[in-house]
Structures are given as C-alpha cells and as structure tokens.
Design a protein around this motif. Structure first.
Motif, PDB file in Angstrom:
ATOM      1  N   ARG A   1       0.827  -1.206   0.000  1.00 41.93           N
ATOM      2  CA  ARG A   1       0.000   0.000   0.000  1.00 41.93           C
ATOM      3  C   ARG A   1       0.862   1.257   0.000  1.00 41.93           C
ATOM      4  N   HIS A   2       1.999   1.207   0.689  1.00 43.60           N
ATOM      5  CA  HIS A   2       2.847   2.390   0.809  1.00 43.60           C
ATOM      6  C   HIS A   2       4.040   2.385  -0.150  1.00 43.60           C
ATOM      7  N   GLY A   3       4.112   1.390  -1.029  1.00 42.41           N
ATOM      8  CA  GLY A   3       5.174   1.349  -2.013  1.00 42.41           C
ATOM      9  C   GLY A   3       6.542   1.031  -1.437  1.00 42.41           C
ATOM     10  N   ILE A   4       6.574   0.151  -0.444  1.00 40.18           N
ATOM     11  CA  ILE A   4       7.829  -0.210   0.213  1.00 40.18           C
ATOM     12  C   ILE A   4       8.155  -1.665  -0.112  1.00 40.18           C
ATOM     13  N   ALA A   5       9.350  -1.909  -0.598  1.00 42.03           N
ATOM     14  CA  ALA A   5       9.745  -3.265  -0.963  1.00 42.03           C
ATOM     15  C   ALA A   5       9.798  -4.166   0.268  1.00 42.03           C
ATOM     16  N   GLU A   6       9.544  -5.433   0.053  1.00 43.91           N
ATOM     17  CA  GLU A   6       9.477  -6.394   1.147  1.00 43.91           C
ATOM     18  C   GLU A   6      10.773  -6.471   1.930  1.00 43.91           C
ATOM     19  N   ASP A   7      11.932  -6.334   1.253  1.00 43.21           N
ATOM     20  CA  ASP A   7      13.220  -6.503   1.929  1.00 43.21           C
ATOM     21  C   ASP A   7      13.841  -5.178   2.366  1.00 43.21           C
ATOM     22  N   THR A   8      13.085  -4.079   2.345  1.00 48.05           N
ATOM     23  CA  THR A   8      13.615  -2.777   2.764  1.00 48.05           C
ATOM     24  C   THR A   8      13.516  -2.621   4.279  1.00 48.05           C
ATOM     25  N   PRO A   9      14.632  -2.404   4.975  1.00 48.01           N
ATOM     26  CA  PRO A   9      14.546  -2.143   6.417  1.00 48.01           C
ATOM     27  C   PRO A   9      13.823  -0.818   6.659  1.00 48.01           C
ATOM     28  N   LEU A  10      12.780  -0.830   7.481  1.00 50.24           N
ATOM     29  CA  LEU A  10      11.937   0.355   7.646  1.00 50.24           C
ATOM     30  C   LEU A  10      11.718   0.687   9.116  1.00 50.24           C
ATOM     31  N   ALA A  11      12.061   1.924   9.473  1.00 51.93           N
ATOM     32  CA  ALA A  11      11.719   2.479  10.783  1.00 51.93           C
ATOM     33  C   ALA A  11      10.598   3.498  10.586  1.00 51.93           C
ATOM     34  N   VAL A  12       9.680   3.558  11.536  1.00 52.56           N
ATOM     35  CA  VAL A  12       8.533   4.457  11.445  1.00 52.56           C
ATOM     36  C   VAL A  12       8.441   5.283  12.724  1.00 52.56           C
ATOM     37  N   CYS A  13       8.218   6.583  12.552  1.00 51.61           N
ATOM     38  CA  CYS A  13       8.010   7.495  13.671  1.00 51.61           C
ATOM     39  C   CYS A  13       6.650   8.150  13.487  1.00 51.61           C
ATOM     40  N   VAL A  14       5.749   7.943  14.445  1.00 54.22           N
ATOM     41  CA  VAL A  14       4.385   8.477  14.366  1.00 54.22           C
ATOM     42  C   VAL A  14       4.196   9.520  15.453  1.00 54.22           C
ATOM     43  N   GLY A  15       3.668  10.689  15.083  1.00 54.33           N
ATOM     44  CA  GLY A  15       3.375  11.718  16.082  1.00 54.33           C
ATOM     45  C   GLY A  15       3.404  13.105  15.484  1.00 54.33           C
ATOM     46  N   ARG A  16       2.858  14.062  16.214  1.00 50.86           N
ATOM     47  CA  ARG A  16       2.932  15.453  15.780  1.00 50.86           C
ATOM     48  C   ARG A  16       4.390  15.864  15.642  1.00 50.86           C
ATOM     49  N   VAL A  17       4.693  16.599  14.588  1.00 53.48           N
ATOM     50  CA  VAL A  17       6.076  16.996  14.319  1.00 53.48           C
ATOM     51  C   VAL A  17       6.351  18.271  15.107  1.00 53.48           C
ATOM     52  N   THR A  18       6.831  18.080  16.323  1.00 52.10           N
ATOM     53  CA  THR A  18       7.043  19.171  17.260  1.00 52.10           C
ATOM     54  C   THR A  18       8.355  18.958  18.010  1.00 52.10           C
ATOM     55  N   ARG A  19       8.744  19.955  18.758  1.00 54.41           N
ATOM     56  CA  ARG A  19       9.950  19.829  19.570  1.00 54.41           C
ATOM     57  C   ARG A  19       9.787  18.703  20.590  1.00 54.41           C
ATOM     58  N   GLN A  20       8.611  18.591  21.192  1.00 61.87           N
ATOM     59  CA  GLN A  20       8.397  17.547  22.185  1.00 61.87           C
ATOM     60  C   GLN A  20       8.699  16.164  21.624  1.00 61.87           C
ATOM     61  N   LYS A  21       8.210  15.880  20.433  1.00 61.65           N
ATOM     62  CA  LYS A  21       8.315  14.540  19.883  1.00 61.65           C
ATOM     63  C   LYS A  21       9.695  14.218  19.328  1.00 61.65           C
ATOM     64  N   GLY A  22      10.545  15.233  19.151  1.00 59.96           N
ATOM     65  CA  GLY A  22      11.959  14.990  18.881  1.00 59.96           C
ATOM     66  C   GLY A  22      12.318  14.495  17.495  1.00 59.96           C
ATOM     67  N   GLN A  23      11.478  14.771  16.485  1.00 62.29           N
ATOM     68  CA  GLN A  23      11.831  14.312  15.137  1.00 62.29           C
ATOM     69  C   GLN A  23      13.109  14.973  14.634  1.00 62.29           C
TER      70      GLN A  23
END
Length: 401
Positions: free
Chosen positions: A190-212
């Motif tokens: 669904r997201h166009g990511i290959a099966e063998d691609t190592p993937l990290a995901v960060c979910v949250g508001r993009v703010t100073r608190q969340k530390g992106q």
C-alpha cells in the motif's frame, strides 16, 4: 451522587494523543448514559470525530501558546460552564488546565489531566513560571489524573501538591492487533515499500516535544551505514516544513493520516525520540501491533519500553538512537522476537480498564469522595517500574494487586 452525572471535557489540543483520548473518554461516558459535552476548537480531527460519535461539542477557541488572550479564553470557558451546568469539569492538557482552573477556582468539581506537565514544554524563566503556576493551581483541582506513574512521581519531585491518581493510558486492543507477515506485506504494498527494505517508522505530531529533529540527525548515521534503510515520519506539525527541507535521502514524510495502523504494520521498528511524555498512545499502539520500540528514556516511555520489547537510549543521544535502530533493522529475528514481547506487554494496557478507572474517579469527584492510597494506585497489572518506585511516598499498597 448523581447517577448520570454531567461531565464537561475541555481541551485545546484537537489532534495527537490528547485529541484521541478526549474523544475516547467522552464517547465512553456518553455510552454509560452520562450527560457529556466537549469544549474545544471547532477545527481539526477532534471536532469531526465527536460529530461522528454523536458527542455534544461546544466551541471553545483557544491557542496553544500562552498569551494575552488567555483571560478572554478563561472568561469564555466560564460562560460555557454556566450554560452547560456540569457536575464535574474535566480539564485536559496545559491550556485548558490554565484557563479552567483560573476561571472556576474550585467552584465546580474539577478534574485536571496534564497529559505531560506544562513546565516540561518550556525553558528558563518560562519553565519556572509554569511550575510555579502548577503548584498554585493544584488547590483548584479536586483530583489530578496522571496517565502514568512517572507523571505522578514527577509532580511529587517538583513539589506539586494535590490528590494525584494514576489511570494509565490504554490502547484499543480490538483495533490494534498484532500484524503478521501477511498484514506486513499488504501494508508495504500500500505504501510502495519493498518487502526486503529495512523500515523504521516514527508516528506523532512533528514538534519539539516529539523529537523528530533529533531523529533526523541520528538517521544520518543510520543512512551512512545502511543505504537500504528507510525512515517514514508520519504526522503533521509546526516543524514539518523545516525538517523536510533538511532530511537526507531515504526519509519519507507521510504527513497526517486518518489511520496509522498500516504504518505500524509496515514497520520493522517504531521509534519515539521524545524529549518528554506522559504515557504515549503511540508507543502502546505500536506495541499492540507487535512492533519493537526504540525510544528516549524519558518519563512515561520508561514505563513501557522494558526488557525485551525494544531499547531505551539517553535523551538526546543521537549516536545511541542510531545504533539501537541499526541493530533492529539489521537483525529481523531480534526485531520479531521483541515485537512478540511488545504485544504481550501491551495486552496489559487495554483501554476498557483505563476507561473504567477514569469513570470511577469522575464519580468519586462528583460525590466528594477523596482517594486513599489504594485508590491512588489505579493501574494495569504490571510489575513495578523505576518511575513507580519514586511514587511510593503516596502509594503504599503493592502495585499490581
């Protein structure tokens, strides 16, 4: 005691974890037959969700940052309370906590739920002023609902008085379930990511608190050592444009999404580089989906990311964050084993127990019943964490009993 109490929830945040929590709590109380309304800004996902759930909403326009408009917001909230006539007012997060306690000053039974203490979001003189306010305003809340034991312990350490109780955040285990190989493959397609691609995901508001911003700096180290690795940043917020402009190749900004479950399912590891937290729903959702969590060791996250479900690194430690991610991206068997352990741990954080606990405290405030040590220990049945040891001065009964 009113058998069907009137509850007015008040919040300025309309997205992220606070918005989701308010919608969930208000809907649960309405299903119990209570008279419920939510005062909040009319824009954003919370208003739409309340309309979908059939929960009465009152327009309370408030800005996140403190300023001269706070007095106007407090006066408007006082009028709303007068018109709705609640048995109890439940204030969520710092802005509602400021306006509500200043406006009501204990004239109506009041619950305050910080969802992360206000002084943590400030620095210098502003942080000192926020802490001084919390110490003063504690007298105008009949009960303070802390979403984690670490949040309660932090208040005690900083001299914030009051009737502090712990009702840990809960996750909807019917909605967030372990995602196996088939769900992972479908989500990646669904997201166009290959099966063998190592993937990290960060979910949250993009703010100073969340530390992106900290995560993107750490990701440069990851990309330098593993050119196949990819990072997906899921969420919107004030720092999104600036961070997008500085990201290295291999970082995808998904923006705000209506349903984050497929991103958790697609991930090999979920990362929370937060500077401070209450007890984040994002971590619980990721764990319930069966994904390991790499996080900064701040209060709230230390209650969740325990042995065998991921890794904690010192706050702001970019090198440590990168190393913990590389280990899990490079060792799928380890990540899978930690994901199994994470799902098992999340099973102790079901939302039904959390909502029952919140309802009990709400009824207690309406009835004017104070808490004893045992009541102050509302919690999932988990072993004691380091944060909870700091709460022992107020909670003398054994945890998990």
């Amino acid at each position: 005691m009113a058998l069907t109490p009137g509850v007015l929830h008040v919040t300025q945040p309309v997205d992220g974890g606070v918005g989701a929590y308010v919608a969930m709590a208000a809907a649960d109380q309405a299903r119990r037959g209570w008279r419920v309304a939510v005062a909040c800004p009319g824009t954003g996902p919370l208003a739409a969700e309340l309309d979908r759930l059939g929960v009465h909403r009152l327009d309370w326009t408030a800005r996140r940052a403190p300023g001269l408009s706070d007095a106007v917001q407090a006066a408007r909230l006082r009028r709303i309370v007068g018109e709705f006539g609640p048995d109890v007012v439940h204030l969520h997060s710092s802005k509602a906590g400021l306006a509500g306690r200043a406006a009501l000053r204990g004239r109506v039974p009041t619950l305050f739920q910080p969802h992360g203490w206000s002084w943590l979001a400030a620095r210098g003189v502003a942080a000192a002023a926020a802490l001084a306010w919390e110490r003063l305003a504690a007298r105008w809340a009949d009960r303070v609902i802390c979403v984690g034991a670490g949040e309660a312990a932090l208040a005690r350490r900083h001299g914030v008085p009051g009737d502090l109780v712990v009702v840990r955040n809960g996750v909807d285990l019917r909605r967030f379930r372990p995602a196996g190989p088939r769900e992972r493959a479908e989500a990646r397609a669904r997201h166009g990511i290959a099966e063998d691609t190592p993937l990290a995901v960060c979910v949250g508001r993009v703010t100073r608190q969340k530390g992106q911003d900290l995560l993107l700096a750490a990701w440069e180290r990851v990309a330098a050592r593993d050119g196949r690795a990819r990072l997906a940043v899921v969420g919107d917020g004030p720092l999104l444009r600036a961070l997008r402009s500085r990201a290295v190749p291999g970082v995808h900004f998904a923006g705000a999404v209506a349903d984050v479950r497929s991103w958790y399912a697609a991930a090999d590891v979920v990362v929370l580089p937060s500077r401070w937290e209450g007890l984040p729903l994002t971590a619980l959702e990721a764990m319930a989906t069966g994904r390991p969590v790499v996080a900064c060791a701040v209060s709230g996250l230390t209650e969740l990311v325990t042995g065998g479900v991921g890794a904690l690194v010192p706050p702001g430690d970019g090198a440590g964050l990168a190393e913990a991610l590389l280990v899990r991206l490079g060792q799928p068997a380890l990540a899978a084993a930690e994901g199994v352990a994470a799902a098992a741990l999340a099973d102790g954080f079901g939302v039904d127990g959390a909502l029952d606990g919140l309802a009990g405290h709400t009824l207690g405030v309406v009835a004017g019943v104070g808490t004893g040590a045992g009541e102050a220990c509302s919690s999932s049945r988990l072993r004691k964490t380091p944060d909870e040891r700091g709460f022992d001065e107020h909670c003398q009964t054994p945890w998990g009993q």
